[in-house]
Design an enzyme around this catalytic site. Structure first.
Site, PDB file in Angstrom:
ATOM      1  N   ASN A 139     103.291 -27.783 -15.448  1.00  0.00           N
ATOM      2  CA  ASN A 139     102.588 -27.869 -16.726  1.00  0.00           C
ATOM      3  C   ASN A 139     101.215 -27.238 -16.548  1.00  0.00           C
ATOM      4  O   ASN A 139     100.321 -27.845 -15.965  1.00  0.00           O
ATOM      5  CB  ASN A 139     102.459 -29.355 -17.133  1.00  0.00           C
ATOM      6  CG  ASN A 139     101.604 -29.550 -18.373  1.00  0.00           C
ATOM      7  OD1 ASN A 139     101.320 -28.600 -19.105  1.00  0.00           O
ATOM      8  ND2 ASN A 139     101.189 -30.794 -18.605  1.00  0.00           N
TER       9      ASN A 139
ATOM     10  N   LYS B 151      99.122 -26.651 -18.760  1.00  0.00           N
ATOM     11  CA  LYS B 151      98.159 -27.134 -19.771  1.00  0.00           C
ATOM     12  C   LYS B 151      97.427 -25.928 -20.369  1.00  0.00           C
ATOM     13  O   LYS B 151      98.052 -24.882 -20.551  1.00  0.00           O
ATOM     14  CB  LYS B 151      97.188 -28.150 -19.157  1.00  0.00           C
ATOM     15  CG  LYS B 151      97.925 -29.240 -18.381  1.00  0.00           C
ATOM     16  CD  LYS B 151      97.055 -30.373 -17.977  1.00  0.00           C
ATOM     17  CE  LYS B 151      97.898 -31.396 -17.211  1.00  0.00           C
ATOM     18  NZ  LYS B 151      97.177 -32.616 -16.927  1.00  0.00           N
TER      19      LYS B 151
ATOM     20  N   HIS C 173     102.621 -35.779 -24.324  1.00  0.00           N
ATOM     21  CA  HIS C 173     101.779 -35.896 -23.122  1.00  0.00           C
ATOM     22  C   HIS C 173     100.594 -36.806 -23.457  1.00  0.00           C
ATOM     23  O   HIS C 173     100.107 -36.815 -24.595  1.00  0.00           O
ATOM     24  CB  HIS C 173     101.298 -34.501 -22.698  1.00  0.00           C
ATOM     25  CG  HIS C 173     100.642 -34.505 -21.360  1.00  0.00           C
ATOM     26  ND1 HIS C 173      99.360 -34.954 -21.177  1.00  0.00           N
ATOM     27  CD2 HIS C 173     101.094 -34.135 -20.139  1.00  0.00           C
ATOM     28  CE1 HIS C 173      99.050 -34.862 -19.887  1.00  0.00           C
ATOM     29  NE2 HIS C 173     100.088 -34.365 -19.232  1.00  0.00           N
TER      30      HIS C 173
ATOM     31  N   GLU D  25      97.613 -36.509 -22.900  1.00  0.00           N
ATOM     32  CA  GLU D  25      96.454 -35.779 -23.436  1.00  0.00           C
ATOM     33  C   GLU D  25      96.599 -35.582 -24.941  1.00  0.00           C
ATOM     34  O   GLU D  25      95.607 -35.542 -25.673  1.00  0.00           O
ATOM     35  CB  GLU D  25      96.295 -34.439 -22.685  1.00  0.00           C
ATOM     36  CG  GLU D  25      95.749 -34.673 -21.288  1.00  0.00           C
ATOM     37  CD  GLU D  25      96.163 -33.644 -20.259  1.00  0.00           C
ATOM     38  OE1 GLU D  25      96.686 -32.581 -20.624  1.00  0.00           O
ATOM     39  OE2 GLU D  25      95.965 -33.929 -19.055  1.00  0.00           O
TER      40      GLU D  25
ATOM     41  N   GLU E 201     104.037 -40.960 -16.466  1.00  0.00           N
ATOM     42  CA  GLU E 201     102.756 -40.418 -16.007  1.00  0.00           C
ATOM     43  C   GLU E 201     101.651 -41.452 -16.249  1.00  0.00           C
ATOM     44  O   GLU E 201     101.108 -41.531 -17.359  1.00  0.00           O
ATOM     45  CB  GLU E 201     102.406 -39.136 -16.777  1.00  0.00           C
ATOM     46  CG  GLU E 201     103.356 -37.992 -16.512  1.00  0.00           C
ATOM     47  CD  GLU E 201     102.672 -36.643 -16.757  1.00  0.00           C
ATOM     48  OE1 GLU E 201     102.714 -35.803 -15.868  1.00  0.00           O
ATOM     49  OE2 GLU E 201     102.072 -36.454 -17.828  1.00  0.00           O
TER      50      GLU E 201
ATOM     51  N   GLY F  26      95.444 -35.683 -12.940  1.00  0.00           N
ATOM     52  CA  GLY F  26      94.302 -34.826 -12.620  1.00  0.00           C
ATOM     53  C   GLY F  26      93.222 -35.509 -11.812  1.00  0.00           C
ATOM     54  O   GLY F  26      92.114 -34.988 -11.690  1.00  0.00           O
TER      55      GLY F  26
ATOM     56  N   SER G  65      98.984 -36.258 -10.319  1.00  0.00           N
ATOM     57  CA  SER G  65      98.473 -35.873  -8.997  1.00  0.00           C
ATOM     58  C   SER G  65      99.578 -35.606  -7.981  1.00  0.00           C
ATOM     59  O   SER G  65      99.445 -35.951  -6.802  1.00  0.00           O
ATOM     60  CB  SER G  65      97.485 -36.928  -8.482  1.00  0.00           C
ATOM     61  OG  SER G  65      96.344 -36.964  -9.328  1.00  0.00           O
TER      62      SER G  65
HETATM   63  P1  PGA Z   1      98.310 -33.373 -12.610  1.00  0.00           P
HETATM   64  O1  PGA Z   1      98.840 -33.403 -14.133  1.00  0.00           O
HETATM   65  O2  PGA Z   1      99.501 -32.993 -11.747  1.00  0.00           O
HETATM   66  O3  PGA Z   1      97.242 -32.322 -12.592  1.00  0.00           O
HETATM   67  O4  PGA Z   1      97.821 -34.725 -12.290  1.00  0.00           O
HETATM   68  C1  PGA Z   1     100.108 -33.894 -14.432  1.00  0.00           C
HETATM   69  C2  PGA Z   1     100.348 -33.835 -15.913  1.00  0.00           C
HETATM   70  O5  PGA Z   1      99.420 -34.115 -16.677  1.00  0.00           O
HETATM   71  O6  PGA Z   1     101.457 -33.522 -16.372  1.00  0.00           O
END
Ligand code: PGA
Length: 247
Positions: free
Chosen positions: A7, A9, A92, A94, A163, A169, A204
């Protein structure tokens, strides 16, 4: 079968989007691994051009809950299908947090994807405060229940990603024990779908810890943000998935 879904983003892949895609196109297929990269919409057709015939599939990061219409900025499921997206991320955290997407809207988006023949990869997960308060299982179970209610049995191709929001992140992944517990909760909420819906872990994930997650019984793969921005790290995660496939 193990899944590895990247992803990007709204971050540019390195060293460049085209460089990433060209390099990825030369990668070998990993046995029993399905690898997909979810790119920002403007890159979907480039991904289709560069990756068709390769071992890597491509997908979107969001989809509209409407079929068509005056919805400036939105991308419909049929447009994703035109670009031969194999899946799209939906809900997601976000989008839930920054754009206020509700469980009902997320289910409506997933329904559009299903109708267009695109797998919806629906994300669920709890906030740090919800985990601290001992409500993680309850929150995630409610998200899964709301999704299944909204889908009204239209679950073809459905995938889920657990998640935990505090792990995204941050470099602080969930512990394998917590991931196992949460995946068990999700699996049990799926009821009759438990055997057919892949459930991925995200938050992560790196080349260093991916194998650990994929070795957990109820974890069918990983959703990778930061670790998908470079091909070396993304395909190292695919290698880890290959080592775990069939286990
Ligand atoms: P990350 O993001 O691997 O950077 O923690 C995962 C995600 O948000 O899908």
């Amino acid at each position: 079968m193990r899944w590895v879904v990247g992803n990007w983003k709204m971050v540019r892949a390195q060293p460049s989007v085209d460089g990433w895609l060209r390099e990825a196109a030369t990668e070998r297929a990993r046995s029993a691994v399905s690898a997909v990269v979810a790119v920002p919409s403007p890159y979907l057709f480039l991904a289709a051009e560069r990756l068709s015939g390769s071992a890597l599939a491509w997908g979107g990061q969001d989809v509209s809950w409407d079929e068509e219409g005056a919805h400036t900025g939105e991308v419909s499921a049929s447009m994703l299908a035109e670009a031969e997206a194999s899946l799209t991320i939906v809900g997601h955290s976000e989008r839930r947090l920054r754009f206020g997407e509700t469980d009902a809207q997320i289910a409506a988006k997933a329904l559009r994807a299903v109708a267009a023949g695109i797998r919806p990869l629906v994300c669920v997960g709890e906030l740090a405060v919800e985990r601290r308060d001992g409500r993680a299982e309850q929150v995630v179970a409610a998200q899964v229940d709301a999704l299944l209610t909204g889908l009204k049995g239209q679950t073809r191709g459905l995938m889920l990603a657990y998640e935990p929001i505090w792990a995204i992140g941050t470099g602080v992944a969930a512990s394998p024990a917590d991931a196992e517990t949460m995946h068990g909760v999700i699996r049990s909420r799926l009821g009759p779908l438990a055997g057919s819906v892949p459930v991925l872990y995200g938050g992560s994930v790196s080349a260093d810890n991916a194998g650990e997650f994929m070795a957990i019984h109820n974890v069918d793969g990983v959703l990778v943000g930061g670790g998908s921005l470079r091909t070396d790290s993304f395909f190292a995660i695919c290698d880890a998935a290959e080592r775990c496939a069939g286990v």
